[in-house]
Design an enzyme around this catalytic site. Structure first.
Site, short mmCIF file in Angstrom:
data_model
loop_
_atom_site.label_atom_id
_atom_site.label_comp_id
_atom_site.label_asym_id
_atom_site.label_seq_id
_atom_site.Cartn_x
_atom_site.Cartn_y
_atom_site.Cartn_z
CE1 TYR A 157 -3.65 2.58 0.83
CE2 TYR A 157 -2.17 3.32 2.58
CZ TYR A 157 -3.29 3.51 1.80
OH TYR A 157 -4.05 4.64 1.98
CE LYS A 161 -3.32 5.17 -1.76
NZ LYS A 161 -4.41 6.00 -2.29
P1 NAP Z 1 -13.29 3.34 1.67
O1 NAP Z 1 -14.19 3.96 2.69
O2 NAP Z 1 -12.97 1.90 1.75
O3 NAP Z 1 -13.89 3.66 0.22
C1 NAP Z 1 -13.20 3.24 -0.92
C2 NAP Z 1 -13.96 3.68 -2.14
O4 NAP Z 1 -13.23 3.24 -3.30
C3 NAP Z 1 -15.34 3.05 -2.24
O5 NAP Z 1 -16.21 3.94 -2.89
C4 NAP Z 1 -15.08 1.83 -3.12
O6 NAP Z 1 -16.29 1.40 -3.74
C5 NAP Z 1 -14.07 2.41 -4.10
N1 NAP Z 1 -13.21 1.43 -4.78
C6 NAP Z 1 -12.45 0.45 -4.24
N2 NAP Z 1 -11.83 -0.24 -5.20
C7 NAP Z 1 -12.22 0.31 -6.39
C8 NAP Z 1 -11.94 0.02 -7.75
N3 NAP Z 1 -11.14 -0.99 -8.11
N4 NAP Z 1 -12.51 0.79 -8.70
C9 NAP Z 1 -13.34 1.81 -8.35
N5 NAP Z 1 -13.65 2.12 -7.09
C10 NAP Z 1 -13.10 1.38 -6.12
O7 NAP Z 1 -11.88 4.09 1.62
P2 NAP Z 1 -11.40 5.49 2.25
O8 NAP Z 1 -10.86 5.21 3.60
O9 NAP Z 1 -12.41 6.54 2.05
O10 NAP Z 1 -10.13 5.77 1.30
C11 NAP Z 1 -10.26 6.53 0.11
C12 NAP Z 1 -8.88 6.90 -0.37
O11 NAP Z 1 -8.22 7.60 0.66
C13 NAP Z 1 -7.99 5.70 -0.71
O12 NAP Z 1 -7.22 5.99 -1.84
C14 NAP Z 1 -7.13 5.55 0.54
O13 NAP Z 1 -5.89 4.97 0.22
C15 NAP Z 1 -6.98 7.00 0.94
N6 NAP Z 1 -6.67 7.21 2.36
C16 NAP Z 1 -7.56 6.91 3.34
C17 NAP Z 1 -7.25 7.17 4.67
C18 NAP Z 1 -8.22 6.94 5.80
O14 NAP Z 1 -7.90 7.21 6.97
N7 NAP Z 1 -9.42 6.46 5.54
C19 NAP Z 1 -6.00 7.70 5.00
C20 NAP Z 1 -5.09 7.96 3.98
C21 NAP Z 1 -5.44 7.73 2.66
P3 NAP Z 1 -16.44 -0.10 -4.37
O15 NAP Z 1 -15.89 -1.04 -3.35
O16 NAP Z 1 -17.90 -0.24 -4.63
O17 NAP Z 1 -15.64 -0.07 -5.63
#
Ligand code: NAP
Length: 260
Positions: A157, A161
């Site tokens: 991961y 990133k």
């Molecule tokens: P999340 O709640 O798990 O949501 C992920 C989203 O991405 C969902 O809408 C999911 O929908 C979609 N997705 C997953 N795989 C996909 C694919 N192959 N094609 C299209 N859509 C896809 O994740 P999140 O925590 O909000 O994270 C969002 C972004 O922020 C990510 O890039 C993550 O690395 C980054 N991030 C998050 C955090 C945190 O604390 N949450 C911190 C740093 C960075 P489906 O499953 O229906 O496709």
């Protein structure tokens, strides 16, 4: 006061929940026309319906960002429904944990395919429409994990990133003559539905590592993305904004203990 993004056509990948849904909600509240992209169409439709209920303009499309042909369909859908593409938010990402001794080649491929190749494919599919507008904005949701920090189980991961940041530095140069900027937001620990589900004990432990003494909200990330999407950010490209409440700053536990 930033120039309004009212009426701009925005695609947010991974916007059916979490940070992407927050970005879609904040952009729609500013009057943007938002296309919500995710694999599960019913969840994406539900997120779009929530925005419409609040008076915004939003619809959904099913896309797996790791597949070129589905990204092409996503770009075509935005162009048909909203008259082109002004802003692309590459936010879709996955974070399954696997420690190095156990990690399978397929684990590595899955994370890199969605997070890194997916970013490239979404951008490439949208570039003709962004270029046609004469100016454009691309905002990537990277992470502090990889570019700045590490966490056991997330070497793949973190590589994905950090790879996004290597990508934007060359892309920014190529896109500059077309008035297209490309930047990244680097969230720390954000209180998404998924993190909430880990329970109060996990949240309390994470909170204790953050100088701001709270986890971030999805809006915290969305407002940083909104700035990068604005006309006023026209001279900012290939750059990053860390949104983490100061999490990466303490040089040791002692620095946090000083806060009491
Ligand atoms: P999340 O709640 O798990 O949501 C992920 C989203 O991405 C969902 O809408 C999911 O929908 C979609 N997705 C997953 N795989 C996909 C694919 N192959 N094609 C299209 N859509 C896809 O994740 P999140 O925590 O909000 O994270 C969002 C972004 O922020 C990510 O890039 C993550 O690395 C980054 N991030 C998050 C955090 C945190 O604390 N949450 C911190 C740093 C960075 P489906 O499953 O229906 O496709």
């Amino acid at each position: 006061m930033l120039t309004s993004i009212r009426g701009r056509s925005v695609i947010v990948t991974g916007a059916s929940k979490g940070i992407g849904k927050g970005i879609a909600r904040v952009f729609a509240a500013q009057g943007a026309h938002v296309l919500i992209a995710a694999r599960d169409l019913s969840q994406a439709e539900a997120a779009a319906a929530e925005i419409r209920t609040s008076g915004g303009v939003a619809s959904a499309v099913a896309v797996d960002v790791s597949r070129a042909e589905e990204n092409a369909l996503m770009a075509q859908t935005a162009s048909e429904r909203h008259g082109g593409i002004d802003i692309l938010c590459c936010n879709a990402g996955i974070f399954p944990a696997a420690k190095l001794f156990d990690m399978k080649e397929s684990d590595w491929d899955q994370v890199l395919d969605v997070n890194l190749k997916g970013t490239f494919l979404s951008i490439q599919a949208c570039l003709p429409a962004l270029k046609a507008k004469g100016k454009g904005r691309i905002i990537i949701t990277s992470s502090i994990t990889g570019p700045i920090t590490g966490y056991p189980g997330w070497s793949h991961y973190g590589a994905s990133k950090a790879g996004q940041l290597g990508f934007i530095r060359s892309a920014a140069i190529e896109l500059a003559p077309h008035n297209i900027t490309i930047n990244a937001v680097l969230p720390g620990n954000i209180l998404t539905e998924g993190v909430k589900a880990l329970g109060p004990e996990y949240i309390a432990r994470m909170t204790s590592a953050i100088p701001a003494r709270r986890l971030g909200s999805v809006e915290d990330v969305a407002y940083a993305a909104l700035f990068l999407a604005s006309d006023e950010a026209a001279f900012v490209s290939g750059q990053t904004i860390v949104v983490d409440g100061g999490q990466v700053l303490p040089e040791s536990h002692m620095a946090l203990e000083e806060l009491g």
